[in-house]
Design a protein around this motif. Structure first.
Motif, PDB file in Angstrom:
ATOM      1  N   ASP A   1       1.011  -1.178  -0.077  1.00 37.06           N
ATOM      2  CA  ASP A   1       0.081   0.139   0.066  1.00 37.06           C
ATOM      3  C   ASP A   1       0.918   0.953  -0.121  1.00 37.06           C
ATOM      4  OD1 ASP A   1      -1.650   2.040   0.470  1.00 37.06           O
ATOM      5  OD2 ASP A   1      -2.970   0.945   1.722  1.00 37.06           O
ATOM      6  N   GLU A   2       0.959   2.026  -0.943  1.00 41.96           N
ATOM      7  CA  GLU A   2       1.576   3.204  -1.135  1.00 41.96           C
ATOM      8  C   GLU A   2       1.056   4.489  -0.539  1.00 41.96           C
ATOM      9  OE1 GLU A   2       4.643   2.870  -2.432  1.00 41.96           O
ATOM     10  OE2 GLU A   2       4.140   0.887  -2.549  1.00 41.96           O
ATOM     11  N   PHE A   3      -0.002   4.419   0.132  1.00 44.74           N
ATOM     12  CA  PHE A   3      -0.757   5.418   0.767  1.00 44.74           C
ATOM     13  C   PHE A   3      -0.865   6.692   0.001  1.00 44.74           C
ATOM     14  CE2 PHE A   3       1.178   2.923   4.043  1.00 44.74           C
ATOM     15  CZ  PHE A   3       0.111   2.624   4.866  1.00 44.74           C
ATOM     16  N   ASN A   4      -1.223   6.510  -1.381  1.00 42.07           N
ATOM     17  CA  ASN A   4      -1.758   7.479  -2.183  1.00 42.07           C
ATOM     18  C   ASN A   4      -2.845   7.839  -1.877  1.00 42.07           C
ATOM     19  OD1 ASN A   4       0.874   7.077  -3.622  1.00 42.07           O
ATOM     20  ND2 ASN A   4      -0.258   5.593  -4.828  1.00 42.07           N
ATOM     21  N   GLY A   5      -3.328   9.495  -1.926  1.00 42.06           N
ATOM     22  CA  GLY A   5      -4.543   9.943  -1.921  1.00 42.06           C
ATOM     23  C   GLY A   5      -4.615  10.614  -0.217  1.00 42.06           C
ATOM     24  N   THR A   6      -5.682  10.810   0.139  1.00 40.62           N
ATOM     25  CA  THR A   6      -5.816  11.757   1.317  1.00 40.62           C
ATOM     26  C   THR A   6      -6.485  11.136   2.591  1.00 40.62           C
ATOM     27  OG1 THR A   6      -7.912  12.790   0.398  1.00 40.62           O
ATOM     28  CG2 THR A   6      -5.880  13.925  -0.040  1.00 40.62           C
ATOM     29  N   SER A   7      -6.758   9.726   2.452  1.00 42.23           N
ATOM     30  CA  SER A   7      -7.241   9.171   3.555  1.00 42.23           C
ATOM     31  C   SER A   7      -7.055   7.503   3.449  1.00 42.23           C
ATOM     32  CB  SER A   7      -8.899   9.170   3.449  1.00 42.23           C
ATOM     33  OG  SER A   7      -9.485   8.388   2.117  1.00 42.23           O
TER      34      SER A   7
ATOM     35  N   THR B   1      -9.915   1.928   2.993  1.00 40.37           N
ATOM     36  CA  THR B   1     -10.343   0.969   3.865  1.00 40.37           C
ATOM     37  C   THR B   1     -10.733  -0.373   3.174  1.00 40.37           C
ATOM     38  OG1 THR B   1     -12.546   1.921   3.258  1.00 40.37           O
ATOM     39  CG2 THR B   1     -11.601   2.795   5.296  1.00 40.37           C
ATOM     40  N   ALA B   2     -10.349  -0.523   1.920  1.00 40.93           N
ATOM     41  CA  ALA B   2     -10.254  -1.711   1.257  1.00 40.93           C
ATOM     42  C   ALA B   2      -9.192  -2.632   1.528  1.00 40.93           C
ATOM     43  CB  ALA B   2     -10.321  -1.551  -0.290  1.00 40.93           C
ATOM     44  N   ASN B   3      -7.959  -1.802   2.211  1.00 39.01           N
ATOM     45  CA  ASN B   3      -6.732  -2.615   2.673  1.00 39.01           C
ATOM     46  C   ASN B   3      -6.677  -2.626   4.064  1.00 39.01           C
ATOM     47  OD1 ASN B   3      -5.905  -2.604   0.018  1.00 39.01           O
ATOM     48  ND2 ASN B   3      -4.586  -1.161  -0.011  1.00 39.01           N
ATOM     49  N   TRP B   4      -7.279  -1.758   4.709  1.00 35.30           N
ATOM     50  CA  TRP B   4      -7.140  -1.463   6.519  1.00 35.30           C
ATOM     51  C   TRP B   4      -8.237  -1.285   7.041  1.00 35.30           C
ATOM     52  CZ3 TRP B   4      -2.211  -1.903   7.751  1.00 35.30           C
ATOM     53  CH2 TRP B   4      -1.263  -1.556   6.748  1.00 35.30           C
TER      54      TRP B   4
END
Length: 115
Positions: free
Chosen positions: A58-64, A67-70
């Motif tokens: 998960d590259e933590f792209n975006g601003t939130s 929730t599909a991964n966490w």
């Protein structure tokens, strides 16, 4: 004083978790391990390169938080005598980083919030 020690333990646990997560990334500058094999007929040996296989990331792209991964827990599960109240507002994503923040903030009967 006891509350401060419990907060310090929680912060240390969170730091250790983040270190564990960040240490799982593959070092692209290091060569992949090789497998050394021996040919019984000729007596020669050879080295076969072996590539690693990325199973999940998960590259933590975006601003939130995705929730599909966490899964984001909210509340206090009432185990381990925890003094924190988990809330999604303490987990933020910005610039490719997941930031998990502990705060001295009374919520749900607990003296700290965390996620």
């Amino acid at each position: 004083m006891k509350q401060l020690l419990n907060f310090a333990k929680s912060a240390a646990t969170a730091s250790a978790l983040m270190l564990l997560i960040s240490s799982c990334s593959k070092d692209l500058n290091r060569p992949s391990p090789s497998i050394k094999t021996n040919d019984e007929k000729t007596g020669s040996s050879s080295t076969t390169p072996r590539a690693g296989t990325l199973l999940w990331s998960d590259e933590f792209n975006g601003t939130s938080v995705n929730t599909a991964n966490w899964n984001i827990d909210n509340g206090n599960p009432g185990v381990n005598n925890e003094k924190e109240y988990y809330q999604s507002a303490n987990a933020t994503v910005s610039g490719g980083f997941l930031t998990i923040t502990a705060r001295k903030q009374s919520v749900g009967g607990q003296p700290y919030t965390f996620h």
